[in-house]
Scaffold this active site. Structure first.
Site, PDB file in Angstrom:
ATOM      1  N   HIS A  94       0.853  -1.194   0.000  1.00 17.21           N
ATOM      2  CA  HIS A  94       0.000   0.000   0.000  1.00 17.21           C
ATOM      3  C   HIS A  94       0.891   1.247   0.000  1.00 17.21           C
ATOM      4  O   HIS A  94       1.953   1.247   0.615  1.00 17.21           O
ATOM      5  CB  HIS A  94      -0.908  -0.023   1.239  1.00 17.21           C
ATOM      6  CG  HIS A  94      -1.983   1.010   1.179  1.00 17.21           C
ATOM      7  ND1 HIS A  94      -1.750   2.325   1.496  1.00 17.21           N
ATOM      8  CD2 HIS A  94      -3.281   0.933   0.801  1.00 17.21           C
ATOM      9  CE1 HIS A  94      -2.873   3.006   1.324  1.00 17.21           C
ATOM     10  NE2 HIS A  94      -3.821   2.180   0.908  1.00 17.21           N
ATOM     11  N   GLU A 166      -3.498   1.850  -7.716  1.00 18.90           N
ATOM     12  CA  GLU A 166      -3.847   2.976  -6.856  1.00 18.90           C
ATOM     13  C   GLU A 166      -2.855   4.113  -7.108  1.00 18.90           C
ATOM     14  O   GLU A 166      -1.798   4.168  -6.457  1.00 18.90           O
ATOM     15  CB  GLU A 166      -3.768   2.563  -5.381  1.00 18.90           C
ATOM     16  CG  GLU A 166      -4.675   1.421  -5.006  1.00 18.90           C
ATOM     17  CD  GLU A 166      -5.089   1.474  -3.542  1.00 18.90           C
ATOM     18  OE1 GLU A 166      -6.280   1.503  -3.287  1.00 18.90           O
ATOM     19  OE2 GLU A 166      -4.199   1.514  -2.668  1.00 18.90           O
TER      20      GLU A 166
HETATM   21  C1  PEP Z   1      -6.668   2.925   0.069  1.00 16.99           C
HETATM   22  O1  PEP Z   1      -6.417   3.021   1.248  1.00 16.99           O
HETATM   23  O2  PEP Z   1      -6.266   1.941  -0.565  1.00 16.99           O
HETATM   24  C2  PEP Z   1      -7.433   3.974  -0.607  1.00 16.99           C
HETATM   25  C3  PEP Z   1      -7.738   3.834  -1.882  1.00 16.99           C
HETATM   26  O3  PEP Z   1      -7.797   5.050   0.159  1.00 16.99           O
HETATM   27  P1  PEP Z   1      -8.884   6.156  -0.194  1.00 16.99           P
HETATM   28  O4  PEP Z   1     -10.086   5.452  -0.752  1.00 16.99           O
HETATM   29  O5  PEP Z   1      -9.167   6.824   1.112  1.00 16.99           O
HETATM   30  O6  PEP Z   1      -8.267   7.071  -1.195  1.00 16.99           O
END
Ligand code: PEP
Length: 262
Positions: A94, A166
């Site tokens: 992450h 992400e």
């Molecule tokens: C995450 O923690 O993987 C994430 C996508 O956080 P957020 O949705 O708060 O941006």
């Protein structure tokens, strides 16, 4: 067919009582669906009590992190071995672990290997910073993150894993800018292409690729509709009963409409 996956990363929020109340409410609302998997990633402390409360037909549990050694003198750590009967998944790599805790590509590949060795499915998070994107380094960053993380795995192992794209600039913690579906699709296609190059087309077609970055109930569907997107990893919105159950509802509606079309 790849099952849709909705993952709630509760981060370092919710004490044992709050977590139990949220699970209770979600359990009342969320239905069993054979094509949708809902995964909750509470804090390490809360995993054990939730594992006793959870309706396993509706939810699976994920760890947010663990240490790559199976046991030993590693004060403060919890191993994948210790988690193996408790969780089905583990979030690895992450951006908060990479940026705040300085986890390196090597650390992440060791964690992925340890998870797989212990029968836990990694949810590998990859994504570029804003600086990488502006410098047009996105593909290089994704390539390095994917290749190093999976380097100790066989193609059979890789088939099972989940990759969450992400972009760091889209995560609420680091700016929370909204990524356009086109941009997300391009990155996801690239990730699948990398898997195909390394492990073959059959493996690439089996890997589930999720999107994560400030997803809530209002915008989740726009991402879940991207061709090749198998679900969402939700941070901030996952501790809100309304928002998280709204995201799961959006996935139900999509599945229903798909079923009606075919
Ligand atoms: C995450 O923690 O993987 C994430 C996508 O956080 P957020 O949705 O708060 O941006």
């Amino acid at each position: 067919m790849r099952k849709t996956l909705i993952v709630g990363n509760w981060k370092m929020h919710l004490n044992t009582m709050q977590a139990s109340i949220l699970l209770h409410r979600l359990q009342e609302r969320i239905r069993i669906h054979r094509d949708i998997e809902v995964v909750l990633a509470p804090s390490m402390l809360v995993l054990q009590p939730l594992s006793l409360q959870i309706d396993r037909r509706k939810f699976r549990l994920a760890a947010q992190n663990a240490y790559h050694k199976d046991m030993g003198a590693f004060t403060g750590e919890v191993s994948f071995t210790m988690l193996r009967d408790l969780v089905h998944y583990a979030i690895i790599g992450h951006s908060e672990r990479r940026l705040i805790f300085g986890e390196t590509l090597t650390d992440i590949s060791e964690k992925v290997a340890a998870a797989v060795r212990n029968g836990i499915t990694p949810i590998l998070c990859v994504g570029e910073t804003k600086t990488d994107r502006l410098a047009k380094h996105t593909k290089r960053v994704l390539h390095d993150q994917v290749v190093t993380a999976l380097k100790n795995l066989t193609s059979e192992d890789v088939e099972e894993i989940v990759i969450a794209y992400e972009p760091i600039w889209a995560i609420s913690t680091f700016g929370g800018e909204l990524a356009t579906p086109n941009l997300v699709k391009e990155a996801m296609d690239y990730i699948r292409h990398q898997i195909s190059e390394l492990y073959g087309k059959k493996t690439a077609e089996k890997v589930r690729v999720l999107y994560g970055g400030s997803v809530d109930d209002q915008i989740a569907r726009g991402y879940m509709e991207i061709d090749g997107c198998d679900g969402v990893l939700v941070g901030g919105a996952s501790t809100s009963y309304h928002k998280f159950s709204g995201i799961v509802d959006a996935a139900y509606r999509m599945q229903r409409e798909l079923g009606e079309e075919t």
